[in-house]
Motif scaffolding. Sequence first.
Motif, PDB file in Angstrom:
ATOM      1  N   ASP A 245      23.907  12.693  18.728  1.00  0.00           N
ATOM      2  CA  ASP A 245      24.454  11.897  19.816  1.00  0.00           C
ATOM      3  C   ASP A 245      24.769  10.495  19.315  1.00  0.00           C
ATOM      4  OD1 ASP A 245      24.143  14.002  21.567  1.00  0.00           O
ATOM      5  OD2 ASP A 245      22.120  13.387  22.158  1.00  0.00           O
ATOM      6  N   ASP A 246      25.838   9.926  19.844  1.00  0.00           N
ATOM      7  CA  ASP A 246      26.168   8.550  19.488  1.00  0.00           C
ATOM      8  C   ASP A 246      25.042   7.630  19.950  1.00  0.00           C
ATOM      9  OD1 ASP A 246      28.582   9.313  18.423  1.00  0.00           O
ATOM     10  OD2 ASP A 246      29.662   9.060  20.322  1.00  0.00           O
ATOM     11  N   PRO A 247      24.677   6.653  19.132  1.00  0.00           N
ATOM     12  CA  PRO A 247      23.596   5.739  19.536  1.00  0.00           C
ATOM     13  C   PRO A 247      23.972   4.984  20.803  1.00  0.00           C
ATOM     14  CG  PRO A 247      24.766   4.892  17.608  1.00  0.00           C
ATOM     15  CD  PRO A 247      25.245   6.293  17.814  1.00  0.00           C
ATOM     16  N   ILE A 248      22.989   4.789  21.660  1.00  0.00           N
ATOM     17  CA  ILE A 248      23.232   4.044  22.900  1.00  0.00           C
ATOM     18  C   ILE A 248      23.338   2.561  22.546  1.00  0.00           C
ATOM     19  CG2 ILE A 248      22.307   3.485  25.169  1.00  0.00           C
ATOM     20  CD1 ILE A 248      20.796   6.140  25.046  1.00  0.00           C
ATOM     21  N   PRO A 249      24.428   1.911  22.933  1.00  0.00           N
ATOM     22  CA  PRO A 249      24.615   0.512  22.537  1.00  0.00           C
ATOM     23  C   PRO A 249      23.616  -0.421  23.211  1.00  0.00           C
ATOM     24  CG  PRO A 249      26.307   1.180  24.115  1.00  0.00           C
ATOM     25  CD  PRO A 249      25.547   2.412  23.750  1.00  0.00           C
ATOM     26  N   TRP A 250      23.325  -1.497  22.530  1.00  0.00           N
ATOM     27  CA  TRP A 250      22.443  -2.528  23.062  1.00  0.00           C
ATOM     28  C   TRP A 250      23.278  -3.635  23.690  1.00  0.00           C
ATOM     29  CZ3 TRP A 250      17.309  -2.044  23.556  1.00  0.00           C
ATOM     30  CH2 TRP A 250      16.654  -1.104  22.768  1.00  0.00           C
ATOM     31  N   ARG A 272       1.363  -0.269  28.836  1.00  0.00           N
ATOM     32  CA  ARG A 272       1.565  -1.040  30.069  1.00  0.00           C
ATOM     33  C   ARG A 272       2.454  -2.243  29.775  1.00  0.00           C
ATOM     34  NH1 ARG A 272      -0.387  -5.151  33.331  1.00  0.00           N
ATOM     35  NH2 ARG A 272      -1.881  -5.917  31.792  1.00  0.00           N
ATOM     36  N   GLN A 273       3.675  -2.153  30.242  1.00  0.00           N
ATOM     37  CA  GLN A 273       4.640  -3.209  29.976  1.00  0.00           C
ATOM     38  C   GLN A 273       4.465  -4.382  30.941  1.00  0.00           C
ATOM     39  OE1 GLN A 273       8.635  -1.704  29.905  1.00  0.00           O
ATOM     40  NE2 GLN A 273       8.185  -0.112  28.394  1.00  0.00           N
ATOM     41  N   TRP A 274       5.104  -5.477  30.581  1.00  0.00           N
ATOM     42  CA  TRP A 274       5.175  -6.604  31.494  1.00  0.00           C
ATOM     43  C   TRP A 274       6.044  -6.207  32.680  1.00  0.00           C
ATOM     44  CZ3 TRP A 274       4.051 -12.113  30.338  1.00  0.00           C
ATOM     45  CH2 TRP A 274       3.311 -12.267  29.157  1.00  0.00           C
ATOM     46  N   ASP A 278      14.044 -10.129  37.893  1.00  0.00           N
ATOM     47  CA  ASP A 278      15.099 -10.856  37.194  1.00  0.00           C
ATOM     48  C   ASP A 278      15.792 -11.824  38.141  1.00  0.00           C
ATOM     49  OD1 ASP A 278      16.744  -9.301  38.755  1.00  0.00           O
ATOM     50  OD2 ASP A 278      17.366  -7.959  37.143  1.00  0.00           O
ATOM     51  N   ALA A 279      16.945 -12.356  37.730  1.00  0.00           N
ATOM     52  CA  ALA A 279      17.615 -13.402  38.491  1.00  0.00           C
ATOM     53  C   ALA A 279      18.107 -12.924  39.852  1.00  0.00           C
ATOM     54  CB  ALA A 279      18.785 -13.957  37.683  1.00  0.00           C
ATOM     55  N   ILE A 280      18.277 -11.621  40.029  1.00  0.00           N
ATOM     56  CA  ILE A 280      18.711 -11.117  41.336  1.00  0.00           C
ATOM     57  C   ILE A 280      17.554 -10.423  42.055  1.00  0.00           C
ATOM     58  CG2 ILE A 280      21.139 -10.920  40.679  1.00  0.00           C
ATOM     59  CD1 ILE A 280      20.739  -7.955  40.225  1.00  0.00           C
ATOM     60  N   ARG A 281      16.344 -10.815  41.687  1.00  0.00           N
ATOM     61  CA  ARG A 281      15.119 -10.346  42.335  1.00  0.00           C
ATOM     62  C   ARG A 281      14.933  -8.834  42.229  1.00  0.00           C
ATOM     63  NH1 ARG A 281      11.981 -14.770  42.857  1.00  0.00           N
ATOM     64  NH2 ARG A 281      13.203 -16.521  43.670  1.00  0.00           N
ATOM     65  N   ARG A 282      15.397  -8.276  41.137  1.00  0.00           N
ATOM     66  CA  ARG A 282      15.226  -6.847  40.905  1.00  0.00           C
ATOM     67  C   ARG A 282      14.013  -6.637  40.005  1.00  0.00           C
ATOM     68  NH1 ARG A 282      20.064  -4.163  37.765  1.00  0.00           N
ATOM     69  NH2 ARG A 282      19.350  -5.804  36.341  1.00  0.00           N
ATOM     70  N   ASP A 283      13.165  -5.670  40.358  1.00  0.00           N
ATOM     71  CA  ASP A 283      11.997  -5.369  39.518  1.00  0.00           C
ATOM     72  C   ASP A 283      12.455  -4.956  38.125  1.00  0.00           C
ATOM     73  OD1 ASP A 283      10.172  -5.903  41.495  1.00  0.00           O
ATOM     74  OD2 ASP A 283      10.023  -3.815  42.163  1.00  0.00           O
ATOM     75  N   CYS A 284      11.764  -5.412  37.115  1.00  0.00           N
ATOM     76  CA  CYS A 284      12.095  -5.043  35.742  1.00  0.00           C
ATOM     77  C   CYS A 284      10.827  -4.953  34.913  1.00  0.00           C
ATOM     78  CB  CYS A 284      13.067  -6.049  35.120  1.00  0.00           C
ATOM     79  SG  CYS A 284      12.510  -7.762  35.156  1.00  0.00           S
ATOM     80  N   TYR A 285      10.845  -4.033  33.972  1.00  0.00           N
ATOM     81  CA  TYR A 285       9.734  -3.840  33.045  1.00  0.00           C
ATOM     82  C   TYR A 285      10.237  -4.138  31.641  1.00  0.00           C
ATOM     83  CZ  TYR A 285       7.484  -1.470  36.956  1.00  0.00           C
ATOM     84  OH  TYR A 285       6.930  -1.181  38.178  1.00  0.00           O
ATOM     85  N   PHE A 286       9.385  -4.768  30.830  1.00  0.00           N
ATOM     86  CA  PHE A 286       9.848  -5.189  29.507  1.00  0.00           C
ATOM     87  C   PHE A 286       8.674  -5.386  28.568  1.00  0.00           C
ATOM     88  CE2 PHE A 286       9.271  -8.849  32.227  1.00  0.00           C
ATOM     89  CZ  PHE A 286       8.586  -9.760  31.437  1.00  0.00           C
ATOM     90  N   ILE A 319      21.369   3.580  30.539  1.00  0.00           N
ATOM     91  CA  ILE A 319      21.282   5.035  30.411  1.00  0.00           C
ATOM     92  C   ILE A 319      21.395   5.637  31.804  1.00  0.00           C
ATOM     93  CG2 ILE A 319      19.890   6.978  29.610  1.00  0.00           C
ATOM     94  CD1 ILE A 319      18.470   5.041  27.709  1.00  0.00           C
ATOM     95  N   GLY A 320      22.401   6.470  32.001  1.00  0.00           N
ATOM     96  CA  GLY A 320      22.580   7.098  33.305  1.00  0.00           C
ATOM     97  C   GLY A 320      22.796   6.094  34.416  1.00  0.00           C
ATOM     98  N   GLY A 321      23.448   4.969  34.093  1.00  0.00           N
ATOM     99  CA  GLY A 321      23.731   3.960  35.100  1.00  0.00           C
ATOM    100  C   GLY A 321      22.566   3.040  35.412  1.00  0.00           C
ATOM    101  N   ARG A 322      21.438   3.216  34.733  1.00  0.00           N
ATOM    102  CA  ARG A 322      20.277   2.362  34.969  1.00  0.00           C
ATOM    103  C   ARG A 322      19.872   1.668  33.673  1.00  0.00           C
ATOM    104  NH1 ARG A 322      15.810   5.596  38.338  1.00  0.00           N
ATOM    105  NH2 ARG A 322      15.132   3.446  38.708  1.00  0.00           N
ATOM    106  N   ILE A 323      19.288   0.492  33.816  1.00  0.00           N
ATOM    107  CA  ILE A 323      18.885  -0.294  32.650  1.00  0.00           C
ATOM    108  C   ILE A 323      17.525   0.188  32.160  1.00  0.00           C
ATOM    109  CG2 ILE A 323      18.220  -2.586  31.868  1.00  0.00           C
ATOM    110  CD1 ILE A 323      20.332  -3.732  33.706  1.00  0.00           C
ATOM    111  N   ARG A 324      17.452   0.397  30.845  1.00  0.00           N
ATOM    112  CA  ARG A 324      16.233   0.910  30.230  1.00  0.00           C
ATOM    113  C   ARG A 324      15.924   0.087  28.962  1.00  0.00           C
ATOM    114  NH1 ARG A 324      15.639   3.202  34.386  1.00  0.00           N
ATOM    115  NH2 ARG A 324      15.510   5.449  34.811  1.00  0.00           N
ATOM    116  N   ASN A 325      14.681   0.212  28.520  1.00  0.00           N
ATOM    117  CA  ASN A 325      14.257  -0.294  27.203  1.00  0.00           C
ATOM    118  C   ASN A 325      14.506  -1.793  27.032  1.00  0.00           C
ATOM    119  OD1 ASN A 325      13.682   2.421  26.593  1.00  0.00           O
ATOM    120  ND2 ASN A 325      15.761   2.729  25.826  1.00  0.00           N
TER     121      ASN A 325
END
Length: 373
Positions: A245-250, A272-274, A278-286, A319-325
């Motif tokens: 598979d083509d690498p998923i771009p960063w 257990r990630q942080w 984010d700036a639009i008050r969306r939950d994010c893990y990192f 990935i699949g329309g959602r932000i990951r990794n």
Amino acid sequence: MAQAEGWEFGSKSEQLYIHFDVDDHFLKLETFIRTAGSAQRIIEALDETFFQGKLEYELIVLPPEPGSFLSKLAVWIGGGITGLYAFANTDIGSAYIEALTGQSPIYWAEQAGEHNRKMLQDLGEWVDELTEDELEELEAEIGDAKPTPVAFPSPDSEEACRVGARIVVEMTRGMLSKETTDLERLGMDTGSLPDAVDARSDFYFACLEDADVKRIGFSDDADFPIPRNSFPQRAVKPPRPEKKDDPIPWVVSVENIYVTSPNWDKEDQKSRQWKGKDAIRRDCYFVIEDAEFWFHVRQKDLSVDVLDNLKVQWAYQEIGGRIRNRRVLRVLEFNGDKLADPLTASAIRAILGEYSSVEARRGQPSLFDDGDA
């Protein structure tokens, strides 16, 4: 494929013999169609792989001679030889042509150049036969015109196309006649060559299913070097390598994060990630990979608050329309205190490889925004 209108053998073409050793001089129609179709698929794969798919050719069925079953096909070339010549002038092209045809590209160039030498020879003989009056008339017509220098045949000349047809025929014959181990050593995983190998396998499977076919040859002589007991081995299709598979771009951006659940144990981030918004008050893990930030943590020189505010330079994948990794490459500010400057483009490429940059989004989340897992 081109249309060979007004075609006659010898004009931009070369014969491809498929000689079946059978007791009676006939062959099942299905065997003929399947083997001829396999030959055509091999030519298509060679064209697609080596000649940029620009070869203008036609595969023509010639009538068999009485008293034998010699399947005679003709490969007619109408143009598009430039790609073939360009391929022959590369190291890989030279290797494949010599391995499959048994002759180097220099040999084939000499074959094409032979047309010019013969043309000059014929012209000289014609001039020698002219009378003095005819010579004077010819000189008057020519006048002061300078002779055109002898050159290699142009790519679309009749002789160049004929030699191109010979190369294609010999490469096709090589694909059919070579031992499987020889083809494997040459390398059959380039471009569309796996399709050519499959077509070769189908060719021998068709022969195997016709009990009347005892041996196979590829010349008009009664020479059948490939016995029936080798058909099964040649009919086996080798497994194709799995397509990677083509690498998923960063994607890289600079953004402000409000931390809602920190993890001050660097080695525990995988389990257990942080967590933050984010700036639009969306939950994010990192995770935070910035070594300089973790140095400040060990030194205990950060002003920690109930809800810490980070300004980060991070990378993520969609990935699949959602932000990951999400990966924080550099923590720029911690609760307003500057810690570092953003990484340069070359430094980011050293970590991620190729990437793209975007501006951090501002404003309220839309109906389509959701948290990531």
